[in-house]
Design a protein around this motif. Structure first.
Motif, short mmCIF file in Angstrom:
data_model
loop_
_atom_site.label_atom_id
_atom_site.label_comp_id
_atom_site.label_asym_id
_atom_site.label_seq_id
_atom_site.Cartn_x
_atom_site.Cartn_y
_atom_site.Cartn_z
N GLY A 38 14.11 -1.94 -13.66
CA GLY A 38 13.80 -2.02 -15.07
C GLY A 38 12.33 -2.22 -15.39
O GLY A 38 11.90 -2.00 -16.52
N THR A 39 11.53 -2.64 -14.40
CA THR A 39 10.11 -2.87 -14.66
C THR A 39 9.25 -1.64 -14.37
O THR A 39 8.04 -1.66 -14.59
CB THR A 39 9.58 -4.04 -13.80
N ARG A 40 9.86 -0.56 -13.90
CA ARG A 40 9.11 0.65 -13.56
C ARG A 40 9.19 1.63 -14.73
O ARG A 40 10.28 1.99 -15.17
CB ARG A 40 9.70 1.28 -12.30
N ASP A 41 8.03 2.08 -15.22
CA ASP A 41 8.07 3.05 -16.31
C ASP A 41 8.23 4.46 -15.74
O ASP A 41 8.01 4.72 -14.55
CB ASP A 41 6.83 2.95 -17.21
N TYR A 42 8.63 5.39 -16.61
CA TYR A 42 8.94 6.74 -16.15
C TYR A 42 7.73 7.45 -15.52
O TYR A 42 7.87 8.04 -14.44
CB TYR A 42 9.50 7.58 -17.30
N PRO A 43 6.55 7.43 -16.15
CA PRO A 43 5.43 8.16 -15.54
C PRO A 43 5.08 7.70 -14.13
O PRO A 43 4.83 8.53 -13.24
CB PRO A 43 4.28 7.89 -16.53
N SER A 44 5.06 6.38 -13.90
CA SER A 44 4.71 5.91 -12.56
C SER A 44 5.81 6.22 -11.56
O SER A 44 5.54 6.49 -10.38
CB SER A 44 4.41 4.41 -12.57
N ALA A 45 7.07 6.19 -12.01
CA ALA A 45 8.17 6.56 -11.12
C ALA A 45 8.07 8.03 -10.75
O ALA A 45 8.20 8.41 -9.57
CB ALA A 45 9.51 6.28 -11.80
N MET A 46 7.82 8.87 -11.73
CA MET A 46 7.77 10.31 -11.47
C MET A 46 6.57 10.68 -10.61
O MET A 46 6.63 11.61 -9.80
CB MET A 46 7.73 11.08 -12.80
N GLU A 47 5.47 9.93 -10.75
CA GLU A 47 4.30 10.18 -9.90
C GLU A 47 4.67 10.05 -8.43
O GLU A 47 4.31 10.90 -7.59
CB GLU A 47 3.19 9.21 -10.25
N ILE A 48 5.43 8.99 -8.10
CA ILE A 48 5.82 8.75 -6.72
C ILE A 48 6.92 9.70 -6.28
O ILE A 48 6.85 10.32 -5.22
CB ILE A 48 6.26 7.29 -6.55
N LEU A 49 7.97 9.84 -7.10
CA LEU A 49 9.10 10.69 -6.72
C LEU A 49 8.69 12.15 -6.62
O LEU A 49 9.12 12.86 -5.70
CB LEU A 49 10.23 10.52 -7.74
N GLY A 50 7.87 12.61 -7.55
CA GLY A 50 7.42 14.00 -7.50
C GLY A 50 6.56 14.28 -6.28
O GLY A 50 6.70 15.30 -5.62
N TYR A 51 5.65 13.35 -5.96
CA TYR A 51 4.81 13.51 -4.77
C TYR A 51 5.67 13.52 -3.51
O TYR A 51 5.44 14.33 -2.60
CB TYR A 51 3.77 12.39 -4.70
N ALA A 52 6.66 12.62 -3.47
CA ALA A 52 7.54 12.57 -2.31
C ALA A 52 8.24 13.91 -2.09
O ALA A 52 8.26 14.44 -0.97
CB ALA A 52 8.57 11.45 -2.48
N PHE A 53 8.81 14.46 -3.15
CA PHE A 53 9.51 15.74 -3.01
C PHE A 53 8.53 16.86 -2.65
O PHE A 53 8.86 17.74 -1.84
CB PHE A 53 10.25 16.08 -4.30
N ASP A 54 7.33 16.80 -3.20
CA ASP A 54 6.32 17.82 -2.88
C ASP A 54 5.93 17.77 -1.40
O ASP A 54 5.44 18.77 -0.85
CB ASP A 54 5.06 17.61 -3.73
N LYS A 55 6.14 16.63 -0.74
CA LYS A 55 5.81 16.49 0.67
C LYS A 55 7.05 16.62 1.56
O LYS A 55 6.99 16.30 2.75
CB LYS A 55 5.13 15.15 0.92
N GLY A 56 8.15 17.08 1.00
CA GLY A 56 9.32 17.37 1.83
C GLY A 56 10.33 16.26 1.93
O GLY A 56 11.31 16.38 2.67
N ILE A 57 10.13 15.15 1.21
CA ILE A 57 11.14 14.09 1.18
C ILE A 57 12.26 14.55 0.25
O ILE A 57 12.11 14.51 -0.98
CB ILE A 57 10.56 12.75 0.72
#
Length: 345
Positions: A38-57
């Motif tokens: 609940g303390t994570r906002d959408y932009p910061s979450a998407m920054e990490i999740l999007g980068y992870a998927f872009d690197k094959g995670i």
């Protein structure tokens, strides 16, 4: 701006088969245990999740109780699926679990059919999905017949709400029995998710890792950095803003006592000799075992994710390095063992 995945997302990741199944996981998977609530906002979450998927995670690991508060990690990931990840659903492995306390009363935790299947339905609603790729029994329930818990997992597969099922933190005897029961029901035990790190070797001590290799069950290690201890931050006295700040949290005082931190210092010297960060050494060490399909990381920042991914640049160890690591850690092991109450997950 709508997310668009990098066309080169599969160029650098290593994928490993989960046991004898047809499922492959990235060598590094991303867990949403404590940093995507609940303390994570959408932009910061998407920054990490999007980068992870872009690197094959491709594998994102959740559970009903992940947050805090419980359920919030699934809710946040459900928003990401709806807004940005939906076009890539068939390229992703999304997992969740049931086992820890989620609602009041006698049906809100453990391993009964009532709880396990109700929890799965709630998870699917929070995630906005028709099915998850992997559904786990999050901990062994000593008071419920294992046939009942495994029967609930089999039902999840047979009803189309899960493609694969697994177990988490089950000791060797219960791992073998769960595998036997599911096999008789015509369902494979695809994965076992235990805690495992260079400082926490319980799956070696009780031979759970050997059993999984023998039975063809893939393994994915959670807490491969020992709750952040293997990042080295506690050796510098850093507690503020970390799990060590909460005495009731998942990091115990025994995890950062002097003998453990001394072992971390010695490991740091070995990591430096390999041209790796401490984190990269720790992840590579977990992945050295052929039974280990993936290491499950948890990150707070994009820089941490990038450091973790650097482990893929050097996954090999010489026999001399393995011996040096064993010597460095022999007096600093955390001596964890699974117990009926399980870890705080």
């Amino acid at each position: 701006m709508t997310y668009r995945a990098d066309n080169a997302r599969y160029d650098s990741m290593v994928y490993r088969r989960a046991g004898k199944s047809g499922l492959k996981l990235p060598a590094i998977s991303l867990g949403l245990w404590q940093n995507f609530g609940g303390t994570r906002d959408y932009p910061s979450a998407m920054e990490i999740l999007g980068y992870a998927f872009d690197k094959g995670i491709t594998h994102f690991d959740l559970a009903n109780n992940y947050g805090p508060p419980a359920g919030s990690s699934e809710e946040l990931f459900g928003q990401v699926m709806a807004r940005d990840f939906r076009p890539y659903r068939d390229e992703m492995i999304i997992s969740t679990k049931a086992g820890y306390n989620m609602w009041p009363g006698p049906y809100g935790e453990w391993g009964s059919r009532k709880y396990v299947l109700a929890s799965l339905d709630q998870s699917l609603k929070r995630l906005g999905l028709d099915y998850v790729d992997i559904f786990y029994s999050h901990r062994f329930d000593p008071d419920t017949p294992l046939e009942e818990t495994m029967g609930a997992l089999a039902h999840a597969v047979n009803s189309g709400k899960a493609l694969y099922v697994g177990i988490s933190s089950y000791p060797e005897a219960q791992t073998r029995e769960a595998h036997r029961i599911l096999k008789e029901m015509g369902v494979a035990t695809t994965l076992h998710q235990p805690s495992y790190s260079v400082l926490n070797r319980w799956i070696e001590d009780d031979h759970t890792i050997d059993a999984c290799g023998e039975l063809g069950i893939g393994m994915i290690a959670f807490s491969p950095l020992a709750q952040g201890v293997l990042s080295g931050k506690y050796n510098k006295g850093k507690v503020e803003g970390t799990r060590g700040e909460n005495p009731q949290g998942s990091l115990r005082a025994s995890h950062i006592e002097p003998r453990v931190l001394a072992a971390v210092d010695r490991l740091g010297e070995i990591a430096a000799s390999r041209g790796q960060s401490m984190v990269q050494l720790a992840l590579a060490w977990v992945l050295r075992r052929p039974e280990m399909t993936s290491a499950l990381i948890g990150v707070r920042t994009l820089d941490q994710l990038k450091d973790n991914l650097g482990a893929l640049d050097n996954l090999d160890f010489t026999p001399e390095e393995i011996a040096a690591i064993d010597e460095a850690t022999k007096d600093g092991l955390m001596e964890l063992q699974p117990r009926p109450q399980g870890w705080l997950r």
